[in-house]
Design an enzyme around this catalytic site. Sequence first.
Site, mmCIF file in Angstrom:
data_model
loop_
_atom_site.group_PDB
_atom_site.id
_atom_site.type_symbol
_atom_site.label_atom_id
_atom_site.label_comp_id
_atom_site.label_asym_id
_atom_site.label_seq_id
_atom_site.Cartn_x
_atom_site.Cartn_y
_atom_site.Cartn_z
ATOM 1 N N HIS A 46 -4.017 3.376 9.732
ATOM 2 C CA HIS A 46 -4.526 2.219 8.979
ATOM 3 C C HIS A 46 -6.003 1.959 9.286
ATOM 4 O O HIS A 46 -6.395 0.855 9.676
ATOM 5 C CB HIS A 46 -3.696 0.972 9.276
ATOM 6 N N ILE B 138 8.093 -6.499 -7.859
ATOM 7 C CA ILE B 138 9.229 -6.875 -7.013
ATOM 8 C C ILE B 138 8.857 -8.137 -6.250
ATOM 9 O O ILE B 138 7.981 -8.113 -5.379
ATOM 10 C CB ILE B 138 9.602 -5.740 -6.032
ATOM 11 N N GLY C 130 0.794 -1.224 0.000
ATOM 12 C CA GLY C 130 0.000 0.000 0.000
ATOM 13 C C GLY C 130 0.824 1.269 0.000
ATOM 14 O O GLY C 130 0.398 2.287 -0.562
ATOM 15 N N SER D 259 5.309 -10.956 6.191
ATOM 16 C CA SER D 259 5.816 -9.597 6.081
ATOM 17 C C SER D 259 5.465 -8.783 7.324
ATOM 18 O O SER D 259 6.288 -7.997 7.811
ATOM 19 C CB SER D 259 5.242 -8.925 4.834
ATOM 20 N N THR E 15 3.749 1.744 -1.503
ATOM 21 C CA THR E 15 4.178 1.946 -2.892
ATOM 22 C C THR E 15 3.026 2.443 -3.742
ATOM 23 O O THR E 15 3.167 3.400 -4.511
ATOM 24 C CB THR E 15 4.736 0.637 -3.470
#
Length: 428
Positions: free
Chosen positions: A158, A325, A107, A199, A109
């Site tokens: 968030h 990526i 998010g 992550s 990016t």
Amino acid sequence: MDERSSKLILVPILAVLFVMIGYQYICPAGSNSCHFKSGERFRGVSLLSSPYQDTDDFYRDPDLDDDGPPRLPYKFNFTERDLDRRVEFNIKGDDVIVFLHIQKTGGTTFGRHLVRNIRLEQPCDCKPGQKKCTCHRPGKEESWLFSRFSTGWSCGLHADWTELTNCVPVVMDKKEAQRNKRNFYYITMLRDPVSRYLSEWKHVQRGATWKTALHMCDGRSPTQDELPTCYSGDDWSGVTLKDFMNCPSNLANNRQVRMLADLSLVGCYNLSSMNESQRNHILLSSAMSNLKNMAFYGLTEFQRKTQYLFERTFSLRFISAFTQINSTRAANVDLSEAVRRRIEELNFLDVQLYEYAKDLFLQRFQYTRQREHQEVRLKRREERRWLREQREQGRPWPSKHKGRVFEKQTENDLPTTTEDYTSQVVRW
């Protein structure tokens, strides 16, 4: 040449002619039913799932088809209304894009793309050293974008679907003196649940907490009993994956479903309001419904397709291409099969949501590509018809106009916006 030699030559010629005549019956000229390419296998064909094949040199970008694994048969049936995502986004009017940023889905990016990479009449003003950009409408001091990089965390760190839908209209009314009836177009990014979970673990392991998040629902934040913390002290630095998985109140579990569902339907964070099975069913159904009805969502694993669908949804173009990526911290974690299964169990709602989201996303991509090719072919057919009429009437195309029609068509890569679906916008 003797009679025998003539017959030997005639037989292969007749065989070739027979095959060609048969092919004309099976695959007549102009038919899209036959595509013979080297190494291509035959497969079942349907209206929306078959890859578009054409010789037209139109928006050819191999990355659009190569940024993910081979497509499997679709599992879900969607209507044309579900697949068609073209909205009449009026950046000069009262329309607002609201970005719901789920942790560790790419998010950040994507959020930067929104403020720095869109070709606009009045680009966002991003000053060096400042975290936020000013994204005003042309000629107005009103924001067309509600996101981390434009308005900040105005509805909390968030903020989820429940928070944003209640907070965004109020916040924008306070910030902008003129209170018009705005149209809010919600967008988000999703990611493979196992990769996203790993992550988040690596991020928390480095000291991230998001403990200032409000988690507002039905007018209040959850109590300590409703949402116990997983760690003592300031953060959870150095946490092992085992400990991260063993905390039952860890919001990393099924985070994407929780962020997209209407939590008011299940009593917010009060787990005693209904049994677990009923709660999970409602949460997943709500998240799927909200996701499907959003104006747009992208998938971290399909960057170029995400770019393509966003551009076609809002009739906006990015300046530079998105980059895929795949070498991430999550990708470098060596997992045993048992640990992977455990992560999937902890995120079983997210696994189901992502399967649904990926299926819908790829169907939308195929639908949009096919429709766009068809529109371009129709335009070119009209151009050829117009040129033919000019020649028949003996009127040559004036040199000062030569190329204008073609230039206009090729520059206008985006399909014409036809309808603004009410299911894609929250009106206040």
